[in-house]
Design a protein around this motif. Structure first.
Motif, PDB file in Angstrom:
ATOM      1  N   GLY A   1     110.822   1.942  41.864  1.00 41.63           N
ATOM      2  CA  GLY A   1     110.235   3.031  42.636  1.00 41.63           C
ATOM      3  C   GLY A   1     109.868   4.250  41.827  1.00 41.63           C
ATOM      4  N   GLY A   2     110.012   4.186  40.502  1.00 44.07           N
ATOM      5  CA  GLY A   2     109.680   5.328  39.668  1.00 44.07           C
ATOM      6  C   GLY A   2     108.186   5.476  39.453  1.00 44.07           C
ATOM      7  N   THR A   3     107.786   6.644  38.999  1.00 43.44           N
ATOM      8  CA  THR A   3     106.382   6.899  38.685  1.00 43.44           C
ATOM      9  C   THR A   3     106.288   7.509  37.291  1.00 43.44           C
ATOM     10  OG1 THR A   3     106.457   9.105  39.703  1.00 43.44           O
ATOM     11  CG2 THR A   3     105.748   7.272  41.093  1.00 43.44           C
ATOM     12  N   ILE A   4     105.160   7.286  36.641  1.00 41.67           N
ATOM     13  CA  ILE A   4     104.927   7.805  35.294  1.00 41.67           C
ATOM     14  C   ILE A   4     103.655   8.636  35.303  1.00 41.67           C
ATOM     15  CG2 ILE A   4     104.471   7.215  32.882  1.00 41.67           C
ATOM     16  CD1 ILE A   4     106.028   4.631  33.320  1.00 41.67           C
ATOM     17  N   GLU A   5     103.750   9.836  34.757  1.00 39.99           N
ATOM     18  CA  GLU A   5     102.613  10.740  34.718  1.00 39.99           C
ATOM     19  C   GLU A   5     102.352  11.163  33.284  1.00 39.99           C
ATOM     20  OE1 GLU A   5     101.439  15.270  36.201  1.00 39.99           O
ATOM     21  OE2 GLU A   5     103.005  14.139  37.265  1.00 39.99           O
ATOM     22  N   ALA A   6     101.094  11.019  32.845  1.00 43.71           N
ATOM     23  CA  ALA A   6     100.704  11.477  31.516  1.00 43.71           C
ATOM     24  C   ALA A   6     100.604  12.997  31.559  1.00 43.71           C
ATOM     25  CB  ALA A   6      99.369  10.868  31.112  1.00 43.71           C
ATOM     26  N   ARG A   7     101.469  13.659  30.812  1.00 43.72           N
ATOM     27  CA  ARG A   7     101.511  15.119  30.870  1.00 43.72           C
ATOM     28  C   ARG A   7     102.126  15.674  29.598  1.00 43.72           C
ATOM     29  NH1 ARG A   7     102.993  18.778  36.052  1.00 43.72           N
ATOM     30  NH2 ARG A   7     103.247  20.786  35.018  1.00 43.72           N
ATOM     31  N   THR A   8     101.474  16.646  29.035  1.00 40.89           N
ATOM     32  CA  THR A   8     102.008  17.345  27.867  1.00 40.89           C
ATOM     33  C   THR A   8     102.807  18.545  28.346  1.00 40.89           C
ATOM     34  OG1 THR A   8     100.182  16.653  26.451  1.00 40.89           O
ATOM     35  CG2 THR A   8     101.449  18.562  25.735  1.00 40.89           C
TER      36      THR A   8
ATOM     37  N   ILE B   1     114.770   5.956  24.832  1.00 37.21           N
ATOM     38  CA  ILE B   1     115.793   6.783  25.475  1.00 37.21           C
ATOM     39  C   ILE B   1     115.323   7.248  26.838  1.00 37.21           C
ATOM     40  CG2 ILE B   1     117.089   8.938  25.323  1.00 37.21           C
ATOM     41  CD1 ILE B   1     118.128   6.795  23.440  1.00 37.21           C
ATOM     42  N   GLY B   2     114.085   7.746  26.913  1.00 37.86           N
ATOM     43  CA  GLY B   2     113.568   8.238  28.174  1.00 37.86           C
ATOM     44  C   GLY B   2     113.422   7.151  29.217  1.00 37.86           C
ATOM     45  N   LEU B   3     112.838   6.010  28.837  1.00 37.33           N
ATOM     46  CA  LEU B   3     112.628   4.942  29.815  1.00 37.33           C
ATOM     47  C   LEU B   3     113.942   4.322  30.274  1.00 37.33           C
ATOM     48  CD1 LEU B   3     109.460   3.028  28.530  1.00 37.33           C
ATOM     49  CD2 LEU B   3     109.663   4.510  30.538  1.00 37.33           C
ATOM     50  N   THR B   4     114.881   4.130  29.348  1.00 37.15           N
ATOM     51  CA  THR B   4     116.164   3.553  29.748  1.00 37.15           C
ATOM     52  C   THR B   4     116.899   4.497  30.698  1.00 37.15           C
ATOM     53  OG1 THR B   4     116.305   2.443  27.601  1.00 37.15           O
ATOM     54  CG2 THR B   4     118.312   2.533  28.905  1.00 37.15           C
ATOM     55  N   THR B   5     116.869   5.782  30.402  1.00 34.28           N
ATOM     56  CA  THR B   5     117.498   6.765  31.285  1.00 34.28           C
ATOM     57  C   THR B   5     116.826   6.772  32.650  1.00 34.28           C
ATOM     58  OG1 THR B   5     118.086   8.141  29.376  1.00 34.28           O
ATOM     59  CG2 THR B   5     118.098   9.203  31.530  1.00 34.28           C
ATOM     60  N   ALA B   6     115.504   6.683  32.655  1.00 29.50           N
ATOM     61  CA  ALA B   6     114.764   6.672  33.915  1.00 29.50           C
ATOM     62  C   ALA B   6     115.114   5.437  34.742  1.00 29.50           C
ATOM     63  CB  ALA B   6     113.265   6.719  33.629  1.00 29.50           C
ATOM     64  N   VAL B   7     115.274   4.285  34.089  1.00 32.85           N
ATOM     65  CA  VAL B   7     115.655   3.062  34.797  1.00 32.85           C
ATOM     66  C   VAL B   7     117.018   3.224  35.460  1.00 32.85           C
ATOM     67  CG1 VAL B   7     116.406   0.671  34.450  1.00 32.85           C
ATOM     68  CG2 VAL B   7     114.266   1.458  33.445  1.00 32.85           C
ATOM     69  N   VAL B   8     117.991   3.732  34.707  1.00 33.49           N
ATOM     70  CA  VAL B   8     119.341   3.897  35.247  1.00 33.49           C
ATOM     71  C   VAL B   8     119.321   4.836  36.460  1.00 33.49           C
ATOM     72  CG1 VAL B   8     121.638   4.837  34.763  1.00 33.49           C
ATOM     73  CG2 VAL B   8     120.513   3.365  33.090  1.00 33.49           C
ATOM     74  N   LEU B   9     118.596   5.935  36.349  1.00 29.86           N
ATOM     75  CA  LEU B   9     118.528   6.895  37.453  1.00 29.86           C
ATOM     76  C   LEU B   9     117.806   6.304  38.662  1.00 29.86           C
ATOM     77  CD1 LEU B   9     117.764  10.077  35.367  1.00 29.86           C
ATOM     78  CD2 LEU B   9     119.728   9.812  36.888  1.00 29.86           C
ATOM     79  N   ALA B  10     116.680   5.635  38.429  1.00 28.77           N
ATOM     80  CA  ALA B  10     115.908   5.078  39.545  1.00 28.77           C
ATOM     81  C   ALA B  10     116.691   3.986  40.265  1.00 28.77           C
ATOM     82  CB  ALA B  10     114.576   4.532  39.034  1.00 28.77           C
ATOM     83  N   GLU B  11     117.408   3.172  39.513  1.00 25.52           N
ATOM     84  CA  GLU B  11     118.161   2.087  40.131  1.00 25.52           C
ATOM     85  C   GLU B  11     119.433   2.581  40.821  1.00 25.52           C
ATOM     86  OE1 GLU B  11     118.609  -0.923  37.114  1.00 25.52           O
ATOM     87  OE2 GLU B  11     116.560  -1.637  37.390  1.00 25.52           O
TER      88      GLU B  11
ATOM     89  N   ARG C   1     107.482  -2.344  27.288  1.00 18.90           N
ATOM     90  CA  ARG C   1     106.706  -2.759  28.468  1.00 18.90           C
ATOM     91  C   ARG C   1     107.633  -3.229  29.575  1.00 18.90           C
ATOM     92  NH1 ARG C   1     103.224  -5.080  24.553  1.00 18.90           N
ATOM     93  NH2 ARG C   1     104.108  -7.153  24.895  1.00 18.90           N
ATOM     94  N   TRP C   2     108.673  -3.977  29.209  1.00 16.38           N
ATOM     95  CA  TRP C   2     109.616  -4.472  30.207  1.00 16.38           C
ATOM     96  C   TRP C   2     110.368  -3.312  30.868  1.00 16.38           C
ATOM     97  CZ3 TRP C   2     115.005  -4.084  30.126  1.00 16.38           C
ATOM     98  CH2 TRP C   2     115.670  -4.786  31.155  1.00 16.38           C
ATOM     99  N   LEU C   3     110.803  -2.344  30.075  1.00 13.53           N
ATOM    100  CA  LEU C   3     111.485  -1.177  30.641  1.00 13.53           C
ATOM    101  C   LEU C   3     110.575  -0.441  31.619  1.00 13.53           C
ATOM    102  CD1 LEU C   3     113.312   0.421  27.572  1.00 13.53           C
ATOM    103  CD2 LEU C   3     114.410  -0.479  29.631  1.00 13.53           C
ATOM    104  N   ARG C   4     109.322  -0.271  31.237  1.00 16.41           N
ATOM    105  CA  ARG C   4     108.383   0.434  32.110  1.00 16.41           C
ATOM    106  C   ARG C   4     108.203  -0.312  33.430  1.00 16.41           C
ATOM    107  NH1 ARG C   4     103.318   1.239  29.004  1.00 16.41           N
ATOM    108  NH2 ARG C   4     103.042  -0.982  29.425  1.00 16.41           N
ATOM    109  N   GLU C   5     108.037  -1.629  33.356  1.00 19.05           N
ATOM    110  CA  GLU C   5     107.853  -2.406  34.582  1.00 19.05           C
ATOM    111  C   GLU C   5     109.109  -2.381  35.442  1.00 19.05           C
ATOM    112  OE1 GLU C   5     105.001  -3.667  35.759  1.00 19.05           O
ATOM    113  OE2 GLU C   5     104.187  -2.562  34.041  1.00 19.05           O
TER     114      GLU C   5
END
Length: 317
Positions: A149-156, A17-27, A139-143
């Motif tokens: 142009g998105g970025t991913i940060e490891a954060r709790t 859910i998070g990655l797909t949403t991020a893809v839609v927003l970034a694109e 993995r494909w969604l992340r790439e």
């Protein structure tokens, strides 16, 4: 000169859910950051089956729209299965009658038919549906997100207020129970057994109402995903050996060749169940926008693209 942050978005959560949403927003041209406690491979999504089918997702009318929108995307992605992890695969939905399917899905999937006695011993429905290899798909969604142009940060994240951006999208799944907090979100534990594929090419699901058990076999080129369980309000991530034996036995009763298949892995995931998906916009006192997109239970993959596009629309309506 200070950068204009008006188009910035933080998506909290890196499951499907998070990655797909991020893809839609970034694109769509937004500057998007994903904050995630763990990599996508460590989320519940990575453990999912994952067969497209609108199963036990509320509100039903909206879920159908989200599911059909997602289906269109998966049909397109299935043209590149090695890259996207999506394939169109035939199989049988046991204990499902063709005449009980509404026109909303029967018209969209014209190949639906009643299964034959050779295909399934009971009443079933034959269908050709998207089956997703989740580690590959994540993995494909992340790439795709990073290429946009998105970025991913490891954060709790312990408080959504930590996400200082004009728009924040909460895709934390089960984490929303404490983070929002939303006590309506609760775990439904699912245990899987991964075995070598002895040559099975079609999927099957079977429901035993008396035992309250759903059995399924999902084939991938290099393995079979065998399931499953649906233990409500159970938090343990430790596989139960006795349950694993039961899963293999139930699956072997449907496909005898499974009995001798070598076990590769045991997996457990906690589905983020809720009485209904929460997909809504919240205006914070400081003027920032918070969009909630969680509570998809075991149907996240089924509605991911439809929900992502609606979430993006809520963020910038």
């Amino acid at each position: 000169m200070e950068r204009d942050q008006s188009g910035d978005v933080i998506v909290v959560g890196s499951g499907v859910i998070g990655l797909t949403t991020a893809v839609v927003l970034a694109e769509s041209g937004r500057q998007v950051r994903v904050w995630a406690r763990e990599a996508a491979e460590g989320t519940t999504s990575a453990v999912a089956g994952a067969l497209w089918w609108p199963y036990r997702i509320e509100p039903a009318t909206l879920a159908r729209e989200w599911a059909l929108e997602s289906l269109t995307v998966y049909e397109e992605l299935a043209a590149r299965p090695a890259e996207t992890g999506v394939r169109m695969v035939e199989g049988v939905q046991g204990e499902t009658r063709l005449d009980e399917q509404g026109p909303w899905i029967a018209d969209r999937l014209p190949g639906l038919r009643a299964s034959t006695a050779e295909e399934y011993a009971g009443t079933g429905m034959w269908a050709r549906l998207p089956l997703i290899d989740m580690p590959v798909h994540l993995r494909w969604l992340r790439e795709r997100f990073l290429k946009a142009g998105g970025t991913i940060e490891a954060r709790t994240v312990t408080d959504l207020a930590e996400a200082e951006a004009p728009v924040v999208v909460n895709c934390t799944g089960l984490g929303a129970r404490e983070l929002v907090p939303d006590p309506a979100v609760r775990p439904v534990r699912g245990q899987l057994v991964i075995v070598e594929n002895p040559g099975i090419h079609t999927w099957i699901t079977s429901v035993d109402p008396a035992a309250g058990a759903t059995t399924y076999v999902f084939p991938h080129p290099d393995r079979l995903v065998l399931g499953g369980t649906a233990d409500e309000d159970e938090w343990s991530l430790t596989p139960d050996p006795a349950v694993a034996e039961q899963i293999v036995a139930r699956c072997a009763a449907l496909r005898p060749e499974i009995a001798g298949a070598r076990v590769l892995r045991h997996l457990v995931g906690l589905r983020p169940a809720r009485h209904a998906v929460r997909l809504e916009r919240e205006l914070r006192p400081d003027g920032r926008i918070l969009v909630h997109n969680y509570g998809h239970g075991g149907g996240g993959i089924t509605v991911a693209w439809g929900c992502a596009r609606e979430a993006a629309g809520l963020a910038y309506r």
